[in-house]
Design a protein around this motif. Sequence first.
Motif, short mmCIF file in Angstrom:
data_model
loop_
_atom_site.label_atom_id
_atom_site.label_comp_id
_atom_site.label_asym_id
_atom_site.label_seq_id
_atom_site.Cartn_x
_atom_site.Cartn_y
_atom_site.Cartn_z
N SER A 335 6.45 3.03 -12.95
CA SER A 335 7.29 2.23 -12.05
C SER A 335 7.32 2.85 -10.66
O SER A 335 7.18 2.15 -9.65
CB SER A 335 8.70 2.08 -12.62
N ARG A 336 7.50 4.15 -10.58
CA ARG A 336 7.54 4.81 -9.27
C ARG A 336 6.16 4.80 -8.60
O ARG A 336 6.05 4.56 -7.39
CB ARG A 336 8.05 6.24 -9.40
N ALA A 337 5.13 5.06 -9.39
CA ALA A 337 3.78 5.09 -8.83
C ALA A 337 3.40 3.72 -8.28
O ALA A 337 2.88 3.61 -7.16
CB ALA A 337 2.78 5.53 -9.90
N LEU A 338 3.64 2.68 -9.05
CA LEU A 338 3.31 1.33 -8.60
C LEU A 338 4.12 0.93 -7.37
O LEU A 338 3.59 0.34 -6.42
CB LEU A 338 3.54 0.32 -9.73
N ALA A 339 5.40 1.24 -7.38
CA ALA A 339 6.26 0.88 -6.25
C ALA A 339 5.80 1.57 -4.97
O ALA A 339 5.73 0.94 -3.91
CB ALA A 339 7.71 1.24 -6.56
N ALA A 340 5.46 2.85 -5.06
CA ALA A 340 5.04 3.60 -3.87
C ALA A 340 3.71 3.09 -3.34
O ALA A 340 3.54 2.88 -2.13
CB ALA A 340 4.95 5.09 -4.20
N VAL A 341 2.75 2.86 -4.23
CA VAL A 341 1.42 2.40 -3.80
C VAL A 341 1.50 0.99 -3.22
O VAL A 341 0.91 0.69 -2.18
CB VAL A 341 0.44 2.45 -4.99
N GLU A 342 2.24 0.11 -3.88
CA GLU A 342 2.36 -1.27 -3.39
C GLU A 342 3.05 -1.31 -2.03
O GLU A 342 2.61 -2.02 -1.12
CB GLU A 342 3.14 -2.13 -4.39
N ALA A 343 4.13 -0.59 -1.90
CA ALA A 343 4.88 -0.60 -0.64
C ALA A 343 4.03 -0.07 0.51
O ALA A 343 4.05 -0.62 1.62
CB ALA A 343 6.16 0.22 -0.78
N LEU A 344 3.27 0.98 0.24
CA LEU A 344 2.45 1.58 1.29
C LEU A 344 1.30 0.66 1.68
O LEU A 344 1.02 0.44 2.86
CB LEU A 344 1.92 2.93 0.84
N SER A 345 0.61 0.09 0.69
CA SER A 345 -0.54 -0.77 1.00
C SER A 345 -0.10 -2.03 1.74
O SER A 345 -0.84 -2.54 2.58
CB SER A 345 -1.27 -1.15 -0.28
N ALA A 346 1.10 -2.52 1.45
CA ALA A 346 1.58 -3.74 2.09
C ALA A 346 1.89 -3.54 3.56
O ALA A 346 1.86 -4.49 4.35
CB ALA A 346 2.83 -4.25 1.36
N GLN A 347 2.18 -2.30 3.97
CA GLN A 347 2.61 -2.05 5.34
C GLN A 347 1.65 -1.24 6.17
O GLN A 347 1.86 -1.07 7.38
CB GLN A 347 3.97 -1.32 5.32
N VAL A 348 0.56 -0.75 5.55
CA VAL A 348 -0.30 0.18 6.27
C VAL A 348 -0.95 -0.46 7.50
O VAL A 348 -1.17 0.21 8.51
CB VAL A 348 -1.37 0.77 5.32
N ALA A 349 -1.24 -1.77 7.45
CA ALA A 349 -1.88 -2.44 8.57
C ALA A 349 -1.03 -2.37 9.84
O ALA A 349 -1.54 -2.33 10.95
CB ALA A 349 -2.18 -3.89 8.23
N ARG A 350 0.30 -2.32 9.65
CA ARG A 350 1.19 -2.27 10.82
C ARG A 350 1.07 -0.96 11.59
O ARG A 350 1.42 -0.89 12.76
CB ARG A 350 2.63 -2.46 10.36
N ALA A 351 0.62 0.08 10.89
CA ALA A 351 0.53 1.39 11.54
C ALA A 351 -0.81 1.61 12.22
O ALA A 351 -0.96 2.56 12.99
CB ALA A 351 0.77 2.50 10.52
N VAL A 352 -1.79 0.75 11.93
CA VAL A 352 -3.13 0.94 12.49
C VAL A 352 -3.18 0.32 13.89
O VAL A 352 -2.76 -0.80 14.12
CB VAL A 352 -4.19 0.27 11.60
N ARG A 353 -3.72 1.09 14.80
CA ARG A 353 -3.86 0.58 16.17
C ARG A 353 -5.16 1.04 16.77
O ARG A 353 -5.83 1.91 16.26
CB ARG A 353 -2.68 1.07 17.02
#
Length: 353
Positions: A335-353
Amino acid sequence: MVDQSLGARKEAILLAVIVEYIRTASPVGSQHVLESAELDLSPASVRTQMANLEREGYLTQPHVSAGRIPSIRGYRYFVDRLLRFDPVELAKIEHDVADFLHTAKGALEDVLERSLTFLSQQTNYTAVMTTWAVSTEDYKAIQVLSLGPDTLLVVVVGSKGTVERTTVHPSVEVSDEVASEVSARLSAKLIGTDMGAIVDPDWASGTERSTVDEIPTSVDERAQLVALIAREVAVALRELRVRQEVGLRVRELSKTASALEQLDQVARVLETLEHDVHVVDLIRTLIDTGSMVSIGDEGGVEALNECSLVVAPCEIDGELVGSIGLIGPTRMDYSRALAAVEALSAQVARAVR
């Protein structure tokens, strides 16, 4: 294919065993199940149901007198049907991810690299990152920097955030001014074109001259020098073939190693993660099929038979550019592993510039 429902009683017993085994790494007995599952069953009935689950392949008994532990099939049923996320923990993970990415802005690979450390710290598992070839990425910026009279650093930035670096040792000495002019010439030729295409050095440099001997000693000597160096840099770009290869990077291998009991398992896992292309193939298969979890021997990578892999795709403007994930023991906190990976992958594009 997901197994048919086991029924409420068996599911409660299987869940109790898995949750306790993830927490303790010790075989789980019927008495603990009776206390934690809150079932209106006699101790004998619980033992019978556990024996049935073992016979059906969801539990195993490592020793005759010991309790049971989950099998790969048991973990799979748990992940597909029984896994629940604590809303409080989920909210905290999402907050931590957003806070991290707020300070991690940069090029794609830099963001993903920093994400590896973040994921490992959040979960205490080994973090993995892959990057793919990006067929539709264009050149956004090209910079040639002089590191000395005989060394140039070439930095290429793509429209999706890709950053590639390579060094060139030119055939003649290059000043900062000439390096700057080379940057301008290549930028004028390549910016906006496909990074995946093979660079034609003659077209990129604007000349067919390729050797020092062919540089004329006249008033246009500087222009010809710039053209020569631009061609040599273009050759390096052609050889680089930006983003042609899939990359795999791993962080905190020791965290997976420490969770495995047998030294030979540890050695196989470490060697596989460092050298085996099949791990990349497995990750790509999971991404392509829309799955996020490979448990034990499901992935077909023998060295990872005692491990589980949790991955999620990273996309920018709807295009797959890589993945991030975690590798840990099969008794990982899914549960923790999936939550962390999903949350990060969903938002990583916002950090790329």
